[in-house]
Scaffold this active site. Structure first.
Site, PDB file in Angstrom:
ATOM      1  N   HIS A 307       0.851  -1.192   0.000  1.00 47.42           N
ATOM      2  CA  HIS A 307       0.000   0.000   0.000  1.00 47.42           C
ATOM      3  C   HIS A 307       0.886   1.240   0.000  1.00 47.42           C
ATOM      4  O   HIS A 307       1.954   1.244   0.608  1.00 47.42           O
ATOM      5  CB  HIS A 307      -0.886   0.020   1.254  1.00 47.42           C
ATOM      6  CG  HIS A 307      -2.040   0.949   1.130  1.00 47.42           C
ATOM      7  ND1 HIS A 307      -1.929   2.300   1.363  1.00 47.42           N
ATOM      8  CD2 HIS A 307      -3.304   0.731   0.745  1.00 47.42           C
ATOM      9  CE1 HIS A 307      -3.115   2.866   1.168  1.00 47.42           C
ATOM     10  NE2 HIS A 307      -3.961   1.938   0.778  1.00 47.42           N
ATOM     11  N   ASP A 364      -8.018  -4.985  -0.412  1.00 46.77           N
ATOM     12  CA  ASP A 364      -8.481  -5.818  -1.549  1.00 46.77           C
ATOM     13  C   ASP A 364      -8.151  -7.292  -1.395  1.00 46.77           C
ATOM     14  O   ASP A 364      -8.599  -8.101  -2.201  1.00 46.77           O
ATOM     15  CB  ASP A 364      -7.857  -5.283  -2.848  1.00 46.77           C
ATOM     16  CG  ASP A 364      -8.376  -3.892  -3.179  1.00 46.77           C
ATOM     17  OD1 ASP A 364      -7.563  -2.988  -3.371  1.00 46.77           O
ATOM     18  OD2 ASP A 364      -9.607  -3.730  -3.181  1.00 46.77           O
TER      19      ASP A 364
HETATM   20  C1  SDX Z   1      -6.072   0.382  -3.022  1.00 43.57           C
HETATM   21  O1  SDX Z   1      -4.170   4.765  -1.919  1.00 43.57           O
HETATM   22  C2  SDX Z   1      -5.182   4.179  -1.370  1.00 43.57           C
HETATM   23  O2  SDX Z   1      -5.643   4.549  -0.321  1.00 43.57           O
HETATM   24  C3  SDX Z   1      -5.779   3.041  -2.170  1.00 43.57           C
HETATM   25  C4  SDX Z   1      -6.834   2.203  -1.478  1.00 43.57           C
HETATM   26  C5  SDX Z   1      -8.120   2.981  -1.227  1.00 43.57           C
HETATM   27  O3  SDX Z   1      -8.865   2.606  -0.307  1.00 43.57           O
HETATM   28  O4  SDX Z   1      -8.405   3.906  -2.034  1.00 43.57           O
HETATM   29  O5  SDX Z   1      -6.325   1.734  -0.235  1.00 43.57           O
HETATM   30  C6  SDX Z   1      -7.224   1.006  -2.323  1.00 43.57           C
HETATM   31  O6  SDX Z   1      -5.783   0.761  -4.121  1.00 43.57           O
HETATM   32  C7  SDX Z   1      -5.249  -0.650  -2.306  1.00 43.57           C
HETATM   33  C8  SDX Z   1      -4.039  -1.149  -3.152  1.00 43.57           C
HETATM   34  C9  SDX Z   1      -4.532  -2.203  -4.139  1.00 43.57           C
HETATM   35  N1  SDX Z   1      -3.434  -2.566  -5.078  1.00 43.57           N
HETATM   36  C10 SDX Z   1      -2.840  -3.756  -5.038  1.00 43.57           C
HETATM   37  O7  SDX Z   1      -3.054  -4.594  -4.171  1.00 43.57           O
HETATM   38  C11 SDX Z   1      -1.844  -3.994  -6.176  1.00 43.57           C
HETATM   39  C12 SDX Z   1      -0.573  -4.632  -5.618  1.00 43.57           C
HETATM   40  N2  SDX Z   1       0.130  -3.615  -4.809  1.00 43.57           N
HETATM   41  C13 SDX Z   1       1.080  -2.816  -5.475  1.00 43.57           C
HETATM   42  O8  SDX Z   1       1.139  -2.740  -6.835  1.00 43.57           O
HETATM   43  C14 SDX Z   1       1.662  -1.673  -4.664  1.00 43.57           C
HETATM   44  O9  SDX Z   1       1.880  -2.131  -3.399  1.00 43.57           O
HETATM   45  C15 SDX Z   1       0.847  -0.395  -4.604  1.00 43.57           C
HETATM   46  C16 SDX Z   1       0.563   0.109  -5.964  1.00 43.57           C
HETATM   47  C17 SDX Z   1      -0.422  -0.599  -3.851  1.00 43.57           C
HETATM   48  C18 SDX Z   1       1.687   0.634  -3.851  1.00 43.57           C
HETATM   49  O10 SDX Z   1       2.804   0.851  -4.587  1.00 43.57           O
HETATM   50  P1  SDX Z   1       3.900   1.972  -4.163  1.00 43.57           P
HETATM   51  O11 SDX Z   1       3.564   2.620  -2.896  1.00 43.57           O
HETATM   52  O12 SDX Z   1       4.139   2.840  -5.344  1.00 43.57           O
HETATM   53  O13 SDX Z   1       5.096   1.087  -3.820  1.00 43.57           O
HETATM   54  P2  SDX Z   1       6.174   0.625  -4.876  1.00 43.57           P
HETATM   55  O14 SDX Z   1       5.481   0.161  -6.111  1.00 43.57           O
HETATM   56  O15 SDX Z   1       7.192   1.692  -4.978  1.00 43.57           O
HETATM   57  O16 SDX Z   1       6.785  -0.660  -4.126  1.00 43.57           O
HETATM   58  C19 SDX Z   1       7.821  -0.540  -3.176  1.00 43.57           C
HETATM   59  C20 SDX Z   1       8.572  -1.868  -3.277  1.00 43.57           C
HETATM   60  C21 SDX Z   1       9.023  -2.175  -4.696  1.00 43.57           C
HETATM   61  O17 SDX Z   1      10.147  -3.022  -4.597  1.00 43.57           O
HETATM   62  P3  SDX Z   1      11.641  -2.341  -4.671  1.00 43.57           P
HETATM   63  O18 SDX Z   1      11.668  -1.488  -5.938  1.00 43.57           O
HETATM   64  O19 SDX Z   1      11.790  -1.531  -3.404  1.00 43.57           O
HETATM   65  O20 SDX Z   1      12.589  -3.541  -4.746  1.00 43.57           O
HETATM   66  O21 SDX Z   1       7.690  -2.952  -2.906  1.00 43.57           O
HETATM   67  C22 SDX Z   1       7.503  -3.789  -4.037  1.00 43.57           C
HETATM   68  C23 SDX Z   1       7.892  -3.004  -5.253  1.00 43.57           C
HETATM   69  O22 SDX Z   1       8.319  -3.862  -6.300  1.00 43.57           O
HETATM   70  N3  SDX Z   1       6.077  -4.149  -4.055  1.00 43.57           N
HETATM   71  C24 SDX Z   1       5.603  -5.362  -4.329  1.00 43.57           C
HETATM   72  C25 SDX Z   1       4.210  -5.249  -4.189  1.00 43.57           C
HETATM   73  N4  SDX Z   1       3.896  -4.008  -3.844  1.00 43.57           N
HETATM   74  C26 SDX Z   1       5.052  -3.318  -3.767  1.00 43.57           C
HETATM   75  N5  SDX Z   1       6.210  -6.509  -4.676  1.00 43.57           N
HETATM   76  C27 SDX Z   1       5.407  -7.576  -4.885  1.00 43.57           C
HETATM   77  N6  SDX Z   1       4.048  -7.550  -4.760  1.00 43.57           N
HETATM   78  C28 SDX Z   1       3.430  -6.412  -4.411  1.00 43.57           C
HETATM   79  N7  SDX Z   1       2.116  -6.381  -4.292  1.00 43.57           N
END
Ligand code: SDX
Length: 429
Positions: A307, A364
């Site tokens: 998140h 989710d």
């Molecule tokens: C919602 O913002 C809100 O409030 C949203 C929400 C709401 O109520 O409105 O809460 C609803 O959208 C919840 C999120 C739903 N999305 C997912 O579940 C999709 C999977 N999650 C990700 O894609 C990710 O975690 C995000 C998009 C939710 C957040 O991404 P960020 O904050 O931009 O973090 P990032 O992509 O920079 O990740 C940081 C690190 C990275 O690795 P490094 O580059 O540091 O090596 O964490 C890793 C990412 O690759 N990472 C994941 C991951 N999420 C982050 N690796 C594997 N699986 C994941 N799900």
């Protein structure tokens, strides 16, 4: 702690005010930064940038706290109804019994949509995604209610515009769903409360009255409350951005629906179930899929994990996980993907990759399992997220207008070509 921040540029120190929110959050007010220094800030994804001051929702990502207008999400989910929470988000206070009865009665007077709107449904391909239909139908409300086009109309007109959207949204959702099945549409009935009416339109039949299971009503209220708002998330920020141009509420919310559809945002609830099904079909080897999620060369991500703000458990995920067990037990459903979800969560929470990056289950991760147990198809899950988020979007749009905020228009740092000589097409290679 000082309420001044100093930035030193080129040997000169500039001072900027620090503001403190009611929960102690700190922000540097840089509204004069470019005028004073000629510099702007750069913050991809606005990870460190506040776009507004808001009194609607507070969340603390480190502590896993979520409150709507000062009330904890745990208490609201347990003790309130979705309609009460919608009133709270939009008008700022929990309604009295009279206020919520009047609110329900106003909504009941506007639950029908113009009969001509059904013609739009006939035009969509039968398997088209319901989020695409929802977005266009909600935007098309502005064609039937021209008084809604003026974003600065009287408070009475604005209130009626909001009531109409709250009232018609469940009808639109259920009409989309029934059309996808080729079933006759079930119309709203004023004898039902907001959530029961929606469930009756979704699961009802023309041939007989159905019993609305109170367990399902309660579960639906809880899920909708948990999704009702989440401060400046991608879709709420989109609603505010579009609304900041004085665009009408219906078109602004339609844009929010589009933003929510993305699998990185609200579309994740559909993606989670598809992921769990894929893992189940693949033999349920959670270790293998955890390793895929960690592999930078593998595009697979653990959907429902991580998140932007929560670097602790998403408090909503905790409530939904518990509700999952309760509802599946009450409905006597044994869903194998629930066990896979629990195994995935357990494995991920003890894996350094997830622990170091503070990746926890978000709202989710478990919600789709409940939606499925309640009888909804996967491609309707994000539509249900939108139904829950609707009062939050309305509240955010309303607050932005009440605060008379300027049109949103971020700056950029240009990194393209500088001066290039024009070459006529005959001389281009
Ligand atoms: C919602 O913002 C809100 O409030 C949203 C929400 C709401 O109520 O409105 O809460 C609803 O959208 C919840 C999120 C739903 N999305 C997912 O579940 C999709 C999977 N999650 C990700 O894609 C990710 O975690 C995000 C998009 C939710 C957040 O991404 P960020 O904050 O931009 O973090 P990032 O992509 O920079 O990740 C940081 C690190 C990275 O690795 P490094 O580059 O540091 O090596 O964490 C890793 C990412 O690759 N990472 C994941 C991951 N999420 C982050 N690796 C594997 N699986 C994941 N799900």
């Amino acid at each position: 702690m000082s309420d001044i921040a100093e930035i030193k540029i080129g040997g000169k120190v500039y001072e900027f005010p620090v503001i403190t929110g009611s929960e102690g959050e700190k922000a540097i007010d840089i509204s004069k930064l470019r005028d004073l220094t000629g510099h702007i800030t750069l913050d991809f994804g606005y990870k460190n940038t506040g776009s507004t001051k808001s009194a609607i929702t507070f969340l603390d990502g480190e502590k896993g706290i979520l409150k709507y207008r000062g009330y904890s999400i745990e208490e609201l989910a347990e003790k309130s109804t979705f309609l009460e929470v919608a009133y709270l988000l939009i008008y700022g206070d929990l309604p009295s019994q009279n206020e919520v009865s009047e609110f329900q009665s106003q909504i009941s007077r506007h639950t029908l949509i113009h009969e001509d709107m059904k013609k739009f449904l006939d035009g969509y391909p039968s398997k088209s995604h319901p989020m695409a239909q929802l977005s266009s139908l909600v935007c098309s409300l502005s064609t039937f209610y021209p008084e809604s086009l003026n974003a600065n109309s009287s408070p009475e007109t604005m209130d009626l515009t909001m009531i109409k959207l709250l009232a018609k949204f469940p009808t639109i959702v259920s009409f989309i769903y029934k059309k996808s099945l080729g079933h006759p549409l079930i119309y709203p009935k004023n004898k039902f409360d907001y959530v029961s009416n929606f469930l009756n339109m979704i699961f009802g039949q023309r041939t007989e009255e159905i019993e609305i299971d109170p367990v399902v009503v309660s579960a639906m209220n809880t899920l909708l409350i948990l999704h009702a708002d989440h401060e400046q998330n991608c879709s709420a920020s989109t609603v505010r951005m579009v609304g900041s141009s004085d665009c009408n509420l219906y078109a602004s919310v339609s844009a929010g629906i589009d933003a929510l559809w993305g699998p990185l945002h609200g579309g994740a609830n559909q993606a989670v179930i598809e992921m769990l099904e894929r893992i189940k079909e693949d033999g349920g080897d959670t270790e293998k899929w955890i390793n895929k999620a960690k592999d930078k060369n593998d595009p697979f991500r653990m959907m429902g994990f991580g998140h932007r703000v929560y670097k602790n458990f998403d408090p909503r995920a905790k409530i939904i996980k518990k509700a999952c067990d309760d509802i599946l037990e009450k409905l006597g459903i044994d869903d194998p993907v629930l066990e896979i979800a629990k195994k995935l969560e357990e494995a991920a929470l003890s894996d350094p990759y997830f622990v170091e990056r503070k990746l926890y289950p978000n709202v989710d991760f478990y919600s789709g399992i409940i939606y499925r147990a309640l009888g909804f198809p996967t491609d309707m899950f994000t539509v249900l997220f939108a139904l829950g988020r609707l009062p939050g979007w309305i509240a955010q749009w309303k607050e932005m207008h009440e605060n008379k905020e300027p049109i949103g228009r971020p700056r950029q740092i240009y990194v393209g070509h500088t001066n290039r000589e024009f070459v006529s097409i005959e001389n281009r290679k």
